[in-house]
Design a protein around this motif. Sequence first.
Motif, mmCIF file in Angstrom:
data_model
loop_
_atom_site.group_PDB
_atom_site.id
_atom_site.type_symbol
_atom_site.label_atom_id
_atom_site.label_comp_id
_atom_site.label_asym_id
_atom_site.label_seq_id
_atom_site.Cartn_x
_atom_site.Cartn_y
_atom_site.Cartn_z
ATOM 1 N N GLU A 159 0.723 -1.001 0.148
ATOM 2 C CA GLU A 159 0.031 0.013 0.080
ATOM 3 C C GLU A 159 0.801 1.422 0.062
ATOM 4 O O GLU A 159 0.598 2.076 -0.505
ATOM 5 N N THR A 163 0.972 4.270 -2.921
ATOM 6 C CA THR A 163 0.684 5.470 -2.613
ATOM 7 C C THR A 163 2.072 6.241 -3.085
ATOM 8 O O THR A 163 2.167 7.618 -3.833
ATOM 9 N N HIS B 22 -4.903 6.029 6.342
ATOM 10 C CA HIS B 22 -5.944 6.007 5.592
ATOM 11 C C HIS B 22 -6.348 6.955 4.714
ATOM 12 O O HIS B 22 -6.607 7.046 3.481
ATOM 13 N N GLN B 25 -3.805 8.182 2.045
ATOM 14 C CA GLN B 25 -3.995 7.554 1.037
ATOM 15 C C GLN B 25 -5.093 7.755 -0.073
ATOM 16 O O GLN B 25 -4.912 7.888 -0.934
ATOM 17 N N ARG B 26 -6.340 8.070 1.002
ATOM 18 C CA ARG B 26 -7.481 8.479 0.111
ATOM 19 C C ARG B 26 -7.272 9.828 -0.786
ATOM 20 O O ARG B 26 -7.814 9.893 -1.846
ATOM 21 N N ARG B 29 -5.104 8.957 -3.686
ATOM 22 C CA ARG B 29 -5.858 8.194 -4.777
ATOM 23 C C ARG B 29 -6.493 9.446 -5.613
ATOM 24 O O ARG B 29 -6.744 9.269 -6.729
ATOM 25 N N SER B 43 -14.386 16.247 -1.699
ATOM 26 C CA SER B 43 -14.062 14.831 -0.977
ATOM 27 C C SER B 43 -12.869 14.699 -0.033
ATOM 28 O O SER B 43 -13.210 14.328 1.141
ATOM 29 N N LEU B 47 -13.508 13.856 3.957
ATOM 30 C CA LEU B 47 -12.549 12.958 4.680
ATOM 31 C C LEU B 47 -12.073 13.813 5.962
ATOM 32 O O LEU B 47 -11.804 13.165 6.734
#
Lengths: 201, 201
Positions: A159, A163, B22, B25-26, B29, B43, B47
Motif C-alpha cells: 500500500e 501511494t 488511510h 492514501q485516499r 488516490r 471529497s 474526509l
Amino acid sequence: METVPKLRELELRLSRLEEELHLFQRISRLMVREAPLSQELQSIVALLVEYLECDSCLIYLVDGAELVLCASNAAPQSAIGRVRLSMEEGLTGWVARNRRLVSISRDAFNDARFKSFSELEADTYEAFLSAPIIARNRVVGVLNVQHKLPHSYTGEEMELLTTVGEQIGCLLLLARLDRSALERTLSIEEMLSGGLLAASL
Amino acid sequence: METVPKLRELELRLSRLEEELHLFQRISRLMVREAPLSQELQSIVALLVEYLECDSCLIYLVDGAELVLCASNAAPQSAIGRVRLSMEEGLTGWVARNRRLVSISRDAFNDARFKSFSELEADTYEAFLSAPIIARNRVVGVLNVQHKLPHSYTGEEMELLTTVGEQIGCLLLLARLDRSALERTLSIEEMLSGGLLAASL
C-alpha cells in the motif's frame, strides 16, 4: 498472561506507523518545494530505503516506449539517465504495461516475466516489490524496491509503495508545469468557467 | 499494574494512526484521478470532517486579493464560489498573508485577528484550526477546520492539516495543467536538457 508481549507488539507497530506517516509528510513537503526533480526523486529513494530497509530502490520514468532509470540508491551515478529498459520486457516493463503492483518474496530473478531486466547488480536480488508511477490516470514510470535476501512484503508495504508511486506521479506533473503557468494568478473565475469547479455546483 | 489501561491507550492510538494513514492514501488516490477539482475538494472536506470530527471544514482559494470559498461541509451550496474574504482581514486572511498555521482552542470569535470573518454560521464556533494551502512555495488558499465547542488541537492534528494543505496545493496545480500538457509524452531528454533532472547529475 499475554499482556506484556502484546504491549510490546503494539508499541512496535505504533512506532512503525508513526514512521510511515512521517515518510508521507516528508514527501508532501518535497512537493511544495521547488527543487530540481532529480533531487526530489533522490530524496524519495533515500526515504524509502530508510523506511523499508531495502537494499535497492530504483525509479524509472517512461520515455516513449522505454523506461529510463532516473534515481537510485544502488546504481552508479553514471547509470542515471542512461540505463534504459524496453517497456516490453522485464518485471519493470510488465508493471508499466499492466499498471499493477508486483510482489515477489524470493527468486525474483527466476520469474518468467523477469528476463534481461537490466545489467544492474540489484537484478540478482531475491525479493522484488514494484509499483507503477501514476499521474492523472496514466502510467509515467515504475518504482522498484529490492531486498538481497528473501523478504515477504506486507500488505502495508504494498500500500505504501502504491501511494508513493502516486505521489511521484504528481511530482512529475508539477515539474512539467512551466514557470509561466506557475506565475499566472490562480483565477477562480477561469476555473469556474472552465468547468473545473463548476461540475458539482 | 498499569499494563491493561496502557494497552487500551496504545490500541486507541494505533487505530487513530491507521485512520490518518488511510486519509492520506485516499487523498493520494484523489490526486491520480481526473475528477473535477470541485469534487476533489469536496471529497477532501468530507474526509477531514470524518477524521477530525469537526463541525465545519472550509476551503478558500486565493483569487487576486481575495479568498473565495470553494468547498465546505457547513456552508450552503449557494455560498460556494460566492463567499469572498479580503486577504487583509479575518483569521483566514491572516493565515494566507503570514503563511502560518493558526490554532485556537476556544473563543476564536474574540481573536483580535478575527474581525468580520465572513457571514457564515461557523464563525461563531469556539475552536479554529487553519493552515495555508501551499503550491510550489506560494500560498494559494486556506484550509479551515472549526469545532462548535472548545477543542484543543493536538500537534498531530496541526501536522495533518499542514500536510493536507500541501496536498490540496498540488491538486490545484494539477487542475491547472491543461489537457495538451497532459497528452504530451513525458520526454526525459527534455527534462534532462531543461535542467529538471540534470541539476544533480
